[in-house]
Design an enzyme around this catalytic site. Structure first.
Site, PDB file in Angstrom:
ATOM      1  N   PHE A   1      35.199  17.721  -1.374  1.00  0.00           N
ATOM      2  CA  PHE A   1      36.598  16.852  -0.366  1.00  0.00           C
ATOM      3  C   PHE A   1      37.568  16.168  -1.432  1.00  0.00           C
ATOM      4  CE2 PHE A   1      38.335  14.193   2.692  1.00  0.00           C
ATOM      5  CZ  PHE A   1      39.412  15.444   3.699  1.00  0.00           C
TER       6      PHE A   1
ATOM      7  N   ARG B   1      41.671  27.579   9.242  1.00  0.00           N
ATOM      8  CA  ARG B   1      39.775  27.516   9.834  1.00  0.00           C
ATOM      9  C   ARG B   1      39.835  27.619  10.590  1.00  0.00           C
ATOM     10  NH1 ARG B   1      37.842  21.662   7.160  1.00  0.00           N
ATOM     11  NH2 ARG B   1      39.401  20.834   9.165  1.00  0.00           N
TER      12      ARG B   1
ATOM     13  N   ASP C   1      27.125  15.329  -0.546  1.00  0.00           N
ATOM     14  CA  ASP C   1      27.982  15.169   0.849  1.00  0.00           C
ATOM     15  C   ASP C   1      27.943  16.316   1.588  1.00  0.00           C
ATOM     16  OD1 ASP C   1      29.631  14.653   2.038  1.00  0.00           O
ATOM     17  OD2 ASP C   1      31.688  13.560   1.040  1.00  0.00           O
TER      18      ASP C   1
ATOM     19  N   TYR D   1      31.889  12.462  13.188  1.00  0.00           N
ATOM     20  CA  TYR D   1      32.886  12.448  13.651  1.00  0.00           C
ATOM     21  C   TYR D   1      32.520  14.085  13.663  1.00  0.00           C
ATOM     22  CZ  TYR D   1      35.587  11.433   9.571  1.00  0.00           C
ATOM     23  OH  TYR D   1      35.641  11.762   8.511  1.00  0.00           O
ATOM     24  N   LYS D   2      32.409  15.100  12.812  1.00  0.00           N
ATOM     25  CA  LYS D   2      32.157  16.233  12.880  1.00  0.00           C
ATOM     26  C   LYS D   2      31.023  17.503  13.932  1.00  0.00           C
ATOM     27  CE  LYS D   2      34.431  16.110   8.210  1.00  0.00           C
ATOM     28  NZ  LYS D   2      35.679  16.732   8.783  1.00  0.00           N
TER      29      LYS D   2
END
Lengths: 400, 400
Positions: free
Chosen positions: A116, A359, A187, A212-213
């Site tokens: 990311f 996605r 990560d 938060y995912k």
């Protein structure tokens, strides 16, 4: 200890809006039931009535470690090796800066092009700040192993690629990295709560992630950091905040890091947000990650099969091999931006990543086979409609 | 623009518990009315229904700057020069690391012994990380000016001393620091919402602060950072997170900082916590900081006068001159720890700081003259009771 008896999905543990098929839990998980009530209660009773006394009376002070241990159960980290706080970017910085100190003389941070961007940016910021000849070397995901040499201080990789869902083998790469004398930093942003993870088993020095995912902690929920316990005392905190001090309330003049993982704490934790997360994690009670993984693979396979059968203009951008893929599926499509807008306006929420990636995240906690089939029906309708050819879209860039 | 017509106190804007006199708003402000409802609404409508779309539909993305501008009004910062996020310790680190880059060759971070330990720790952590001969020099608060020389890169001071309430003259010291060629960084943790502040007027390069004290944003509310706008483009972000990138959603491989104050953003902002703060700041609508200051001085003077008259064992640890004092009053007392416990159990909430400081914050928004008189009555009762001589206290260290 755990009662694994829950059949997926458990949609009734979430407040999902009527008519929405939510395939973006890989960006922001939905609101778990109970979170709103718990947060209201925390504000009324703890903040409102206990006021400053909440730090002790309600153990706000112990929350980052307590919640960390709960997250730890989902990523294979022993009790007391994970602590919550800040954001994922900050946690990346803490781990990276500590890793460089663990390998003096080595000047390379190795990463891959599937990482990311914020992770790469944090490395760039750290390197510019240190101004001591460090460099960030970014290779293709398949080239990590061959890029290892005695210049590499730390390998920083996101296990699951945010665009394609491509997944690294943590065990294998960690062994390769460590054999080359480098430190391993994972990560887990797209892994925690998405796929089975075993940080202790793979032996990595550091792991970080957000909540938060797939962990449904709400927008801006705190991040986590794991440090392998045998090296914790060697880890030098660059962000030497008072709550990482061995005795924060002694107000000593000199920083002395805590003996344990709490040295990775920095400032005052976001108690409201931490409380939302702590409640949200109850969703996982009784859930076996291997069952989640099996369902996730089944849903992803079904989606790929149906899309390829009915929507031939879309090309799979994710690995076809399920063992190489996280809990998302991406398709490349020339008109992906417009198509995703149209999908969203029809209640199928995925997202778009430039230049052409559509996605779709599949989170078996609240997505079922019927959702997948219905999503493909709607995608098919959108493609047949070819709204991007309409003069309105050409004029405004908006599809409705 | 502002309608300044509100008479203090405005207790009805807060949910204060029955029977409590709250003199610890300098540690954690109370719950403003409306915050609970607003947070519940945010969770239901924005997170719950809009899901990922909240970033645009509810402008979560713009919130750190929008809220920053509201905080800016309370500290004399122009629109668009303040941004919210992270914790105060992180903001200190950002400002300090940027300041060192602005003054290459200068190796000293100057601070004073009245600074909050976390600020000193963050400086120590940064210095250890850089490992380039930097040093932290800590002098007595009165000795800052004479400690300035051409070795000093940055002076980092907390305007109001957290223990004693001693207050620096921002205008004068900033001028002295800048005359010596150094950068000025102010920590406004005990100033914002407590005393009138004019960051633009004093010309300092950086100011940082928290919002859970006098700004009542709730436990762990986000911090703020101000950068003087003419130097923003020279400020190199050490914490180069994606939301400080000039184009976060372009997902470029290389970090390019935003042109403006947004370069001080790092990771995903804590939206729930930010929403609580945004609502809490409405308390300040129609409030004139000079009226707050006048009332604060009056309350503090009354408290000092009454305590000194009735409780001669307590010794004033704060400056007697109101112009040298923030919005708190501290007394040294041998049995301060026990006395503060006893006070709290009787509903008068202040706090204790080792070794012997009893600390009382006076926030005119919700504290009035009657509260002050009643607090002294109860303090007097506690002192007469001499509970610390009781065998029970000697055995347990607890006073009830």
């Amino acid at each position: 200890m755990k009662d694994i008896s829950v059949t997926l999905p458990i949609k009734d543990r979430f407040e999902l809006p009527e008519g929405v098929i939510y395939l973006d839990g890989n960006s922001l998980g939905p609101l778990p039931k109970g979170v709103r009530t718990r947060v209201a209660e925390m504000m009324t009773q703890e903040w409102g009535r206990h006021l400053i006394r909440g730090w002790n009376a309600d153990d706000w002070m112990g929350q980052p470690l307590r919640v960390g241990s709960r997250v730890g159960q989902l990523i294979g980290a022993p009790e007391g090796t994970v602590v919550m706080g800040d954001t994922l970017s900050i946690k990346v910085y803490q781990a990276l800066s500590a890793a460089l100190k663990l390998r003096p003389g080595r000047k390379v941070i190795l990463s891959d092009s599937g990482n990311f961007p914020s992770d790469l940016y944090m490395a760039q910021g750290l390197i510019a700040q240190l101004d001591q000849g460090y460099q960030l070397r970014v290779v293709a995901p398949d080239d990590v192993a061959q890029a290892l040499n005695d210049e590499v201080a730390v390998a920083m990789l996101t296990q699951v690629d945010y665009r394609t869902g491509r997944m690294h083998d943590m065990q294998m790469i960690t062994a390769q990295v460590q054999a080359a004398g480098a430190v391993m930093l994972w990560d887990l942003a797209h892994s925690a709560g998405a796929v089975p993870v075993d940080v202790a088993g793979c032996g990595c020095e550091f792991a970080v992630g957000c909540t938060y995912k797939y962990l449904n902690g709400g927008p801006g929920a705190p991040a986590f950091i794991y440090v392998r316990p045998d090296i914790t005392e060697q880890v030098q905190p660059a962000l030497a905040g008072w709550l990482g001090h061995d005795a924060p309330f002694a107000f000593e003049a000199t920083y002395r890091p805590a003996q344990d993982i709490e040295r990775m704490r920095v400032g005052t934790p976001p108690v409201i947000q931490m409380t939302a997360l702590e409640e949200a994690l109850k969703v996982w009670d009784g859930i076996d990650m291997s069952a989640v993984r099996a369902r996730s693979i089944a849903l992803c396979e079904l989606f790929i099969e149906e899309v390829e059968r009915r929507c031939p203009d879309l090309h799979l951008a994710s690995p076809r091999d399920a063992s190489m893929r996280g809990s998302q599926v991406s398709f490349a499509f020339e008109h992906g931006y417009a198509a995703m807008q149209a999908l969203i306006s029809r209640g199928v929420i995925g997202d778009f990543r430039a230049p052409d990636i559509m996605r779709f995240g599949f989170t078996p906690l609240y997505v079922d086979e019927q959702d997948v089939r219905r999503a493909v029906d709607i995608l098919h309708e959108v493609l047949v409609g070819q709204l991007w050819d309409a003069p309105e879209f050409k004029a405004t860039g908006r599809v409705t």
